[in-house]
Scaffold this motif. Structure first.
Motif, PDB file in Angstrom:
ATOM      1  N   PHE A 259     -11.768  -3.845  -9.554  1.00 55.33           N
ATOM      2  CA  PHE A 259     -12.571  -2.634  -9.340  1.00 55.33           C
ATOM      3  C   PHE A 259     -12.230  -1.592 -10.400  1.00 55.33           C
ATOM      4  O   PHE A 259     -11.102  -1.520 -10.882  1.00 55.33           O
ATOM      5  N   SER A 260     -13.219  -0.763 -10.744  1.00 56.82           N
ATOM      6  CA  SER A 260     -13.037   0.189 -11.833  1.00 56.82           C
ATOM      7  C   SER A 260     -12.018   1.267 -11.497  1.00 56.82           C
ATOM      8  O   SER A 260     -11.303   1.748 -12.377  1.00 56.82           O
ATOM      9  N   ASP A 261     -11.945   1.663 -10.232  1.00 58.93           N
ATOM     10  CA  ASP A 261     -10.948   2.637  -9.793  1.00 58.93           C
ATOM     11  C   ASP A 261     -10.823   2.540  -8.276  1.00 58.93           C
ATOM     12  O   ASP A 261     -11.531   1.770  -7.621  1.00 58.93           O
ATOM     13  N   GLN A 262      -9.916   3.340  -7.713  1.00 60.54           N
ATOM     14  CA  GLN A 262      -9.669   3.243  -6.282  1.00 60.54           C
ATOM     15  C   GLN A 262     -10.860   3.730  -5.460  1.00 60.54           C
ATOM     16  O   GLN A 262     -11.139   3.201  -4.380  1.00 60.54           O
ATOM     17  N   SER A 263     -11.574   4.719  -5.971  1.00 63.14           N
ATOM     18  CA  SER A 263     -12.764   5.203  -5.262  1.00 63.14           C
ATOM     19  C   SER A 263     -13.817   4.103  -5.157  1.00 63.14           C
ATOM     20  O   SER A 263     -14.432   3.905  -4.101  1.00 63.14           O
ATOM     21  N   HIS A 264     -14.025   3.396  -6.255  1.00 66.86           N
ATOM     22  CA  HIS A 264     -14.952   2.268  -6.284  1.00 66.86           C
ATOM     23  C   HIS A 264     -14.526   1.205  -5.276  1.00 66.86           C
ATOM     24  O   HIS A 264     -15.346   0.674  -4.509  1.00 66.86           O
ATOM     25  N   PHE A 265     -13.243   0.895  -5.256  1.00 64.48           N
ATOM     26  CA  PHE A 265     -12.680  -0.084  -4.317  1.00 64.48           C
ATOM     27  C   PHE A 265     -12.881   0.381  -2.879  1.00 64.48           C
ATOM     28  O   PHE A 265     -13.344  -0.385  -2.023  1.00 64.48           O
ATOM     29  N   ASN A 266     -12.539   1.633  -2.576  1.00 62.25           N
ATOM     30  CA  ASN A 266     -12.654   2.155  -1.213  1.00 62.25           C
ATOM     31  C   ASN A 266     -14.086   2.080  -0.706  1.00 62.25           C
ATOM     32  O   ASN A 266     -14.335   1.683   0.443  1.00 62.25           O
ATOM     33  N   ARG A 267     -15.032   2.444  -1.570  1.00 61.98           N
ATOM     34  CA  ARG A 267     -16.437   2.477  -1.167  1.00 61.98           C
ATOM     35  C   ARG A 267     -16.935   1.086  -0.785  1.00 61.98           C
ATOM     36  O   ARG A 267     -17.573   0.892   0.250  1.00 61.98           O
ATOM     37  N   HIS A 268     -16.641   0.107  -1.624  1.00 63.81           N
ATOM     38  CA  HIS A 268     -17.130  -1.248  -1.351  1.00 63.81           C
ATOM     39  C   HIS A 268     -16.378  -1.897  -0.183  1.00 63.81           C
ATOM     40  O   HIS A 268     -16.976  -2.656   0.589  1.00 63.81           O
ATOM     41  N   PHE A 269     -15.101  -1.608  -0.038  1.00 62.31           N
ATOM     42  CA  PHE A 269     -14.335  -2.151   1.080  1.00 62.31           C
ATOM     43  C   PHE A 269     -14.914  -1.651   2.406  1.00 62.31           C
ATOM     44  O   PHE A 269     -15.127  -2.432   3.341  1.00 62.31           O
ATOM     45  N   LYS A 270     -15.196  -0.361   2.479  1.00 64.80           N
ATOM     46  CA  LYS A 270     -15.731   0.196   3.721  1.00 64.80           C
ATOM     47  C   LYS A 270     -17.113  -0.345   4.024  1.00 64.80           C
ATOM     48  O   LYS A 270     -17.443  -0.627   5.187  1.00 64.80           O
ATOM     49  N   LYS A 271     -17.951  -0.510   2.985  1.00 67.87           N
ATOM     50  CA  LYS A 271     -19.289  -1.061   3.197  1.00 67.87           C
ATOM     51  C   LYS A 271     -19.226  -2.497   3.704  1.00 67.87           C
ATOM     52  O   LYS A 271     -20.067  -2.935   4.486  1.00 67.87           O
ATOM     53  N   ALA A 272     -18.217  -3.253   3.261  1.00 71.25           N
ATOM     54  CA  ALA A 272     -18.109  -4.663   3.646  1.00 71.25           C
ATOM     55  C   ALA A 272     -17.440  -4.856   5.003  1.00 71.25           C
ATOM     56  O   ALA A 272     -17.834  -5.743   5.772  1.00 71.25           O
ATOM     57  N   PHE A 273     -16.429  -4.031   5.312  1.00 72.52           N
ATOM     58  CA  PHE A 273     -15.609  -4.291   6.494  1.00 72.52           C
ATOM     59  C   PHE A 273     -15.631  -3.174   7.525  1.00 72.52           C
ATOM     60  O   PHE A 273     -14.992  -3.286   8.571  1.00 72.52           O
ATOM     61  N   GLY A 274     -16.331  -2.071   7.254  1.00 74.46           N
ATOM     62  CA  GLY A 274     -16.487  -1.033   8.261  1.00 74.46           C
ATOM     63  C   GLY A 274     -15.327  -0.075   8.406  1.00 74.46           C
ATOM     64  O   GLY A 274     -15.316   0.750   9.330  1.00 74.46           O
ATOM     65  N   MET A 275     -14.351  -0.137   7.536  1.00 79.41           N
ATOM     66  CA  MET A 275     -13.228   0.801   7.541  1.00 79.41           C
ATOM     67  C   MET A 275     -12.632   0.877   6.143  1.00 79.41           C
ATOM     68  O   MET A 275     -12.887   0.017   5.305  1.00 79.41           O
ATOM     69  N   THR A 276     -11.856   1.912   5.895  1.00 81.56           N
ATOM     70  CA  THR A 276     -11.260   2.090   4.578  1.00 81.56           C
ATOM     71  C   THR A 276     -10.112   1.100   4.373  1.00 81.56           C
ATOM     72  O   THR A 276      -9.528   0.598   5.347  1.00 81.56           O
ATOM     73  N   PRO A 277      -9.729   0.821   3.132  1.00 79.54           N
ATOM     74  CA  PRO A 277      -8.560  -0.030   2.881  1.00 79.54           C
ATOM     75  C   PRO A 277      -7.290   0.541   3.504  1.00 79.54           C
ATOM     76  O   PRO A 277      -6.440  -0.218   3.994  1.00 79.54           O
ATOM     77  N   GLY A 278      -7.157   1.892   3.489  1.00 75.14           N
ATOM     78  CA  GLY A 278      -5.971   2.507   4.084  1.00 75.14           C
ATOM     79  C   GLY A 278      -5.880   2.227   5.576  1.00 75.14           C
ATOM     80  O   GLY A 278      -4.798   1.918   6.098  1.00 75.14           O
ATOM     81  N   ARG A 279      -6.997   2.324   6.276  1.00 71.83           N
ATOM     82  CA  ARG A 279      -7.020   2.037   7.717  1.00 71.83           C
ATOM     83  C   ARG A 279      -6.718   0.564   7.971  1.00 71.83           C
ATOM     84  O   ARG A 279      -5.960   0.219   8.882  1.00 71.83           O
ATOM     85  N   TRP A 280      -7.306  -0.303   7.155  1.00 74.24           N
ATOM     86  CA  TRP A 280      -7.049  -1.742   7.286  1.00 74.24           C
ATOM     87  C   TRP A 280      -5.559  -2.033   7.080  1.00 74.24           C
ATOM     88  O   TRP A 280      -4.958  -2.796   7.852  1.00 74.24           O
ATOM     89  N   ALA A 281      -4.964  -1.413   6.054  1.00 75.73           N
ATOM     90  CA  ALA A 281      -3.542  -1.628   5.761  1.00 75.73           C
ATOM     91  C   ALA A 281      -2.675  -1.187   6.914  1.00 75.73           C
ATOM     92  O   ALA A 281      -1.711  -1.872   7.299  1.00 75.73           O
ATOM     93  N   ALA A 282      -3.026  -0.030   7.519  1.00 71.76           N
ATOM     94  CA  ALA A 282      -2.232   0.472   8.636  1.00 71.76           C
ATOM     95  C   ALA A 282      -2.285  -0.482   9.824  1.00 71.76           C
ATOM     96  O   ALA A 282      -1.278  -0.742  10.493  1.00 71.76           O
ATOM     97  N   LEU A 283      -3.460  -1.051  10.094  1.00 67.93           N
ATOM     98  CA  LEU A 283      -3.594  -1.974  11.213  1.00 67.93           C
ATOM     99  C   LEU A 283      -2.883  -3.287  10.964  1.00 67.93           C
ATOM    100  O   LEU A 283      -2.240  -3.841  11.862  1.00 67.93           O
ATOM    101  N   VAL A 284      -2.989  -3.800   9.744  1.00 70.72           N
ATOM    102  CA  VAL A 284      -2.336  -5.063   9.406  1.00 70.72           C
ATOM    103  C   VAL A 284      -0.821  -4.911   9.494  1.00 70.72           C
ATOM    104  O   VAL A 284      -0.114  -5.774  10.052  1.00 70.72           O
ATOM    105  N   ARG A 285      -0.277  -3.821   8.976  1.00 70.07           N
ATOM    106  CA  ARG A 285       1.163  -3.640   8.960  1.00 70.07           C
ATOM    107  C   ARG A 285       1.713  -3.323  10.343  1.00 70.07           C
ATOM    108  O   ARG A 285       2.831  -3.694  10.682  1.00 70.07           O
ATOM    109  N   ARG A 286       0.883  -2.655  11.179  1.00 71.59           N
ATOM    110  CA  ARG A 286       1.297  -2.412  12.549  1.00 71.59           C
ATOM    111  C   ARG A 286       1.428  -3.719  13.311  1.00 71.59           C
ATOM    112  O   ARG A 286       2.339  -3.920  14.102  1.00 71.59           O
ATOM    113  N   ASP A 287       0.462  -4.631  13.041  1.00 72.04           N
ATOM    114  CA  ASP A 287       0.495  -5.930  13.700  1.00 72.04           C
ATOM    115  C   ASP A 287       1.735  -6.729  13.269  1.00 72.04           C
ATOM    116  O   ASP A 287       2.316  -7.481  14.059  1.00 72.04           O
ATOM    117  N   ALA A 288       2.126  -6.576  12.000  1.00 69.90           N
ATOM    118  CA  ALA A 288       3.307  -7.307  11.492  1.00 69.90           C
ATOM    119  C   ALA A 288       4.575  -6.774  12.097  1.00 69.90           C
ATOM    120  O   ALA A 288       5.548  -7.479  12.258  1.00 69.90           O
TER     121      ALA A 288
END
Length: 288
Positions: A259-288
């Motif tokens: 991805f060209s930058d983090q904003s670009h990454f965040n936008r496409h991640f949220k469009k694909a998965f319904g949440m930001t990468p930061g939220r996804w990371a928090a949930l994944v690490r909480r589960d671990a």
């Protein structure tokens, strides 16, 4: 880039016909190239005098009422409706109410459409204002967000889809793709998977599959129900999810996943998965 409409020189196709001084009126230009120019315009009152382009002008009204003369008739476009103006047709433009107007529009070079149509005539859509959610969705895929540069693979698929919409509204039967080119689609898929970490150009896929970019887009969709551009994007996002699970920093993930930058990454991640990468990371690490 935001451009005031006072005494400043405007870039792009509208620079010779914009004459507005109302505070807040402006044109925002998107990164150009590849036969497409994209803008967002905000106006009060009359914005453009009668003029014509050598391109298609196709857009979506976002707020207010868009009022314009076209082919001898006064037209009005409401929010959510699409506007389709054929090359070399006189038109003007402005806001139909005191509340002002906001719209996004793209200018498409006819040569780009002709390459896609492969010998078929340019479609002429008689209704300048079109109420079609499928056409609107296709247009907004290129018009939102406006600050994002359009990639080569995206443009090929976008033009192929837009051509089908325009032919449908022009009453032209779409040219049959014939038997689905399964092998060519599979070759393209394999190539995209192997090169998912870098930009892939349409001419690369043309060389690999033996199909032109527009035919490949149609056959790839028929085979996998998605476009080559979207398939490549999802491979990058899947890699990003794996890296998130491994505890990598989001800024590093954005670059490593192509991805060209983090904003670009965040936008496409949220469009694909319904949440930001930061939220996804928090949930994944909480589960671990």
């Amino acid at each position: 880039m935001a451009l005031g409409l006072g005494g400043e020189t405007l870039e792009g196709l509208e620079r010779s016909c914009a004459d507005a001084t109302t505070t807040g009126d402006r044109i925002v230009s998107a990164p150009g190239g590849l036969g497409l120019e994209r803008i967002e315009a905000r106006f009060h009152g009359n914005a453009f005098e009668l003029h014509r382009h050598d391109t298609y002008a196709i857009g979506v009204t976002l707020q207010g009422v868009q009022r314009f003369h076209y082919r001898g008739a006064l037209q009005h476009s409401l929010p959510g409706q699409a506007i389709v103006l054929h090359p070399d047709e006189l038109h003007d433009g402005g806001a139909g109410t005191e509340d002002g107007l906001r719209y996004r529009i793209l200018y498409l070079e006819p040569s780009l459409l002709l390459d896609c149509l492969d010998g078929e005539p340019l479609p002429f859509v008689r209704d300048a204002v079109v109420d079609d959610p499928r056409l609107r969705e296709t247009l907004l895929s290129a018009l939102a967000p406006l600050d994002e540069e359009l990639g080569d693979l995206f443009v090929a698929d976008f033009v192929a889809q837009l051509a089908q919409h325009l032919q449908r509204h022009a009453g032209q039967p779409a040219k049959s793709t014939g038997k689905t080119a399964w092998r060519a689609a599979a070759l393209a898929r394999d190539y995209l998977e192997e090169n998912a970490e870098r930009p892939v150009r349409s001419d690369e896929l043309e060389a690999v599959t033996g199909l032109d970019r527009y035919a490949l887009s149609r056959h790839f969709r028929a085979t996998y129900s998605t476009s080559p551009h979207r398939f490549l994007l999802m491979r990058r996002l899947q890699r990003a999810r794996r890296m998130i699970a491994e505890g990598e920093a989001l800024a590093e993930i954005a670059a490593a996943a192509g991805f060209s930058d983090q904003s670009h990454f965040n936008r496409h991640f949220k469009k694909a998965f319904g949440m930001t990468p930061g939220r996804w990371a928090a949930l994944v690490r909480r589960d671990a």
